[in-house]
Design an enzyme around this catalytic site. Structure first.
Site, PDB file in Angstrom:
ATOM      1  N   GLY A 149       0.844  -1.192   0.000  1.00  0.00           N
ATOM      2  CA  GLY A 149       0.000   0.000   0.000  1.00  0.00           C
ATOM      3  C   GLY A 149       0.884   1.247   0.000  1.00  0.00           C
ATOM      4  N   HIS A 183      -4.039  -5.165  12.163  1.00  0.00           N
ATOM      5  CA  HIS A 183      -3.311  -5.009  10.904  1.00  0.00           C
ATOM      6  C   HIS A 183      -2.169  -6.029  10.774  1.00  0.00           C
ATOM      7  CE1 HIS A 183      -2.256  -1.829   7.619  1.00  0.00           C
ATOM      8  NE2 HIS A 183      -1.950  -3.052   7.202  1.00  0.00           N
ATOM      9  N   ILE A 184      -2.549  -7.307  10.765  1.00  0.00           N
ATOM     10  CA  ILE A 184      -1.542  -8.378  10.743  1.00  0.00           C
ATOM     11  C   ILE A 184      -1.561  -9.183   9.440  1.00  0.00           C
ATOM     12  CG2 ILE A 184      -1.320  -8.615  13.246  1.00  0.00           C
ATOM     13  CD1 ILE A 184      -3.263 -11.055  13.037  1.00  0.00           C
ATOM     14  N   GLY A 185      -2.177  -8.617   8.398  1.00  0.00           N
ATOM     15  CA  GLY A 185      -2.301  -9.351   7.133  1.00  0.00           C
ATOM     16  C   GLY A 185      -1.014 -10.007   6.649  1.00  0.00           C
TER      17      GLY A 185
HETATM   18  P1  NDP Z   1      -3.482  -4.344  -6.351  1.00  0.00           P
HETATM   19  O1  NDP Z   1      -3.044  -3.055  -6.926  1.00  0.00           O
HETATM   20  O2  NDP Z   1      -3.124  -5.603  -7.033  1.00  0.00           O
HETATM   21  O3  NDP Z   1      -5.079  -4.332  -6.184  1.00  0.00           O
HETATM   22  C1  NDP Z   1      -5.763  -3.183  -5.851  1.00  0.00           C
HETATM   23  C2  NDP Z   1      -7.199  -3.319  -6.290  1.00  0.00           C
HETATM   24  O4  NDP Z   1      -7.876  -2.106  -5.936  1.00  0.00           O
HETATM   25  C3  NDP Z   1      -7.365  -3.503  -7.793  1.00  0.00           C
HETATM   26  O5  NDP Z   1      -8.175  -4.610  -8.030  1.00  0.00           O
HETATM   27  C4  NDP Z   1      -8.077  -2.236  -8.238  1.00  0.00           C
HETATM   28  O6  NDP Z   1      -9.044  -2.515  -9.206  1.00  0.00           O
HETATM   29  C5  NDP Z   1      -8.770  -1.788  -6.968  1.00  0.00           C
HETATM   30  N1  NDP Z   1      -9.041  -0.359  -7.031  1.00  0.00           N
HETATM   31  C6  NDP Z   1      -8.164   0.664  -7.132  1.00  0.00           C
HETATM   32  N2  NDP Z   1      -8.824   1.831  -7.245  1.00  0.00           N
HETATM   33  C7  NDP Z   1     -10.126   1.526  -7.217  1.00  0.00           C
HETATM   34  C8  NDP Z   1     -11.300   2.297  -7.310  1.00  0.00           C
HETATM   35  N3  NDP Z   1     -11.263   3.636  -7.435  1.00  0.00           N
HETATM   36  N4  NDP Z   1     -12.483   1.668  -7.241  1.00  0.00           N
HETATM   37  C9  NDP Z   1     -12.527   0.336  -7.113  1.00  0.00           C
HETATM   38  N5  NDP Z   1     -11.459  -0.455  -7.029  1.00  0.00           N
HETATM   39  C10 NDP Z   1     -10.271   0.136  -7.090  1.00  0.00           C
HETATM   40  O7  NDP Z   1      -2.963  -4.339  -4.853  1.00  0.00           O
HETATM   41  P2  NDP Z   1      -2.821  -5.575  -3.835  1.00  0.00           P
HETATM   42  O8  NDP Z   1      -3.901  -6.554  -4.088  1.00  0.00           O
HETATM   43  O9  NDP Z   1      -1.421  -6.045  -3.825  1.00  0.00           O
HETATM   44  O10 NDP Z   1      -3.098  -4.806  -2.443  1.00  0.00           O
HETATM   45  C11 NDP Z   1      -4.345  -4.207  -2.215  1.00  0.00           C
HETATM   46  C12 NDP Z   1      -4.350  -3.407  -0.933  1.00  0.00           C
HETATM   47  O11 NDP Z   1      -4.348  -4.268   0.188  1.00  0.00           O
HETATM   48  C13 NDP Z   1      -3.122  -2.515  -0.707  1.00  0.00           C
HETATM   49  O12 NDP Z   1      -3.268  -1.287  -1.390  1.00  0.00           O
HETATM   50  C14 NDP Z   1      -3.122  -2.340   0.791  1.00  0.00           C
HETATM   51  O13 NDP Z   1      -3.857  -1.191   1.129  1.00  0.00           O
HETATM   52  C15 NDP Z   1      -3.855  -3.560   1.311  1.00  0.00           C
HETATM   53  N6  NDP Z   1      -2.991  -4.476   2.069  1.00  0.00           N
HETATM   54  C16 NDP Z   1      -3.309  -4.755   3.375  1.00  0.00           C
HETATM   55  C17 NDP Z   1      -2.566  -5.656   4.089  1.00  0.00           C
HETATM   56  C18 NDP Z   1      -2.910  -5.969   5.502  1.00  0.00           C
HETATM   57  O14 NDP Z   1      -2.012  -6.254   6.278  1.00  0.00           O
HETATM   58  N7  NDP Z   1      -4.167  -5.964   5.880  1.00  0.00           N
HETATM   59  C19 NDP Z   1      -1.390  -6.338   3.516  1.00  0.00           C
HETATM   60  C20 NDP Z   1      -1.141  -5.966   2.142  1.00  0.00           C
HETATM   61  C21 NDP Z   1      -1.928  -5.073   1.462  1.00  0.00           C
HETATM   62  P3  NDP Z   1      -8.892  -1.888 -10.666  1.00  0.00           P
HETATM   63  O15 NDP Z   1      -7.581  -2.374 -11.195  1.00  0.00           O
HETATM   64  O16 NDP Z   1     -10.072  -2.358 -11.397  1.00  0.00           O
HETATM   65  O17 NDP Z   1      -8.889  -0.430 -10.445  1.00  0.00           O
HETATM   66  C1  DGY Z   2       0.828  -3.338   3.094  1.00  0.00           C
HETATM   67  O1  DGY Z   2       1.867  -3.876   2.681  1.00  0.00           O
HETATM   68  O2  DGY Z   2       0.280  -2.407   2.501  1.00  0.00           O
HETATM   69  C2  DGY Z   2       0.213  -3.884   4.346  1.00  0.00           C
HETATM   70  O3  DGY Z   2      -0.781  -3.115   4.847  1.00  0.00           O
HETATM   71  C3  DGY Z   2       1.181  -4.345   5.366  1.00  0.00           C
HETATM   72  O4  DGY Z   2       1.945  -5.378   4.864  1.00  0.00           O
END
Ligand code: NDP
Ligand code: DGY
Length: 329
Positions: free
Chosen positions: A86, A294-296
């Site tokens: 993120g 927040h331990i994903g």
């Molecule tokens: P990706 O970039 O692969 O996926 C992000 C998704 O968000 C895409 O499918 C995209 O869809 C969608 N998206 C972006 N903008 C919009 C919008 N305006 N409306 C609807 N959908 C939208 O990222 P990751 O899958 O690798 O990670 C996703 C998120 O997970 C990170 O940004 C982070 O915030 C969170 N995360 C949390 C963790 C935790 O510990 N809980 C660990 C790791 C990540 P499209 O392409 O169609 O726009």
């Molecule tokens: C990320 O990477 O965005 C998560 O929130 C923590 O790993």
């Protein structure tokens, strides 16, 4: 020796990170590392001092890298490497305008985060934390036909908001539980959705038809507060909401209302606003809300790999080479 030290460029690391990454930096021979050597976040004043004159910055999602920090860093700052996928904590526009490159950690945490999201979904739907508490507090009187019932995945419809790397990995893990339909919504349909027989549908259809709504999109100005009164109002009363993206995607007052009024059945959150959530927060009083800190991505191996990747991104940026994972702005 004094002269050699002067040729090394300064990098500031905002937290004690897994040692694998620190080793990569120290063995590179191209930088001297100034480390905020603590498990706790760097105070703002120390962050401003630390970045001053740095060529590279290795930061965390809890560090807000904004105009003030960039100004404190000055013109020497060439690369920012975040130990996260993120990047909503980075002022991307300002960073781009200053010609600073950004590294991040996609892919390497996808499996760990998807796994945790599935665990959270099951814990929430089958009321596991509540049931464990009942065993400990004497609430378990006997086997009762109507006690501690929840919702199962078999035959269900799951809706994924943001079928990105993590969203798809969640869908792949949920399908074998007997999920009947996998719906998803985002800005664009994804060819890879065919791997989970995913159906790209309008948001309203996803909310109206899903038994489980899982949020895994990025936090952007468009997705901020996406899950609010109107959103929860369109969900089934028996539906379970799960968020492992960012807390700010959810309006927490509206979620509280939806959970306490029976508008939706339950919620599982790995992310909140703020983080940490104060222990007296109203959401923590609700039995149908499961909250994790927040331990994903928190497995030992994933965090080690993230650390090495963040270090290698930083080094590549310092040397003007190709980063293993550059955020293309
Ligand atoms: P990706 O970039 O692969 O996926 C992000 C998704 O968000 C895409 O499918 C995209 O869809 C969608 N998206 C972006 N903008 C919009 C919008 N305006 N409306 C609807 N959908 C939208 O990222 P990751 O899958 O690798 O990670 C996703 C998120 O997970 C990170 O940004 C982070 O915030 C969170 N995360 C949390 C963790 C935790 O510990 N809980 C660990 C790791 C990540 P499209 O392409 O169609 O726009
Ligand atoms: C990320 O990477 O965005 C998560 O929130 C923590 O790993």
């Amino acid at each position: 020796q004094m002269q050699a030290a002067q040729q090394l460029v300064k990098v500031f690391v905002t937290r004690r990170i897994p040692q694998e990454g620190l080793k990569v930096l120290s063995q590179s021979g191209i930088c001297h590392v100034q480390l905020w050597d603590s498990d706790e976040p760097v105070p703002q004043a120390e962050l401003l001092k630390g970045v001053s004159g740095a060529r590279g910055l290795l930061c965390l999602l809890s560090d807000k890298i904004d105009q003030e920090v960039l100004d404190a860093a000055g013109p020497d700052l060439k690369v920012i490497s975040t130990l996260s996928v993120g990047f909503d904590h980075l002022a991307i526009e300002d960073i781009r305008n200053r010609g600073i490159r950004v590294g991040y950690t996609p892919d390497v945490l996808t499996d760990a985060t998807a796994e945790l999201t599935v665990a959270l979904l099951l814990a929430t739907a089958r009321r596991i934390p509540e049931a464990v508490a009942e065993v400990k507090n004497g609430g378990w009187s006997t086997w009762k036909p109507l006690w501690m019932c929840g919702y199962g995945l078999s035959g269900s419809t799951v809706g994924v908001i943001g079928l990105g790397r993590i969203g798809l990995a969640i869908a792949k893990r949920l399908k074998p539980f007997g999920v009947k339909r996998l719906l998803y919504w985002g800005r664009t349909p994804k060819p890879e959705a065919s791997e989970v027989e995913g159906e790209f549908v309008p948001l309203d259809a996803l909310l109206g038809e899903s038994d489980f709504v899982v949020v895994s999109c990025a936090l952007t100005p468009e997705t901020q507060q996406l899950c609010s009164k109107d959103f929860f109002g369109k969900m089934k009363k028996t539906a379970v909401f799960v968020n492992s993206s960012r807390g700010a995607v959810v309006n927490q007052e509206d979620l509280y209302e939806a959970l306490s009024s029976g508008q939706i059945a339950a919620a599982g959150l790995d992310v909140t606003t703020p983080e940490p959530l104060p222990p007296d927060h109203p959401l923590l009083k609700l039995k149908n809300c499961v909250i994790l800190p927040h331990i994903g991505s928190a497995t030992y191996s994933t965090r080690g790999i993230m650390s090495v990747l963040a270090a290698n991104n930083l080094l590549a940026g310092l040397m003007g080479g190709k980063m293993p994972s550059e955020l293309v702005l």
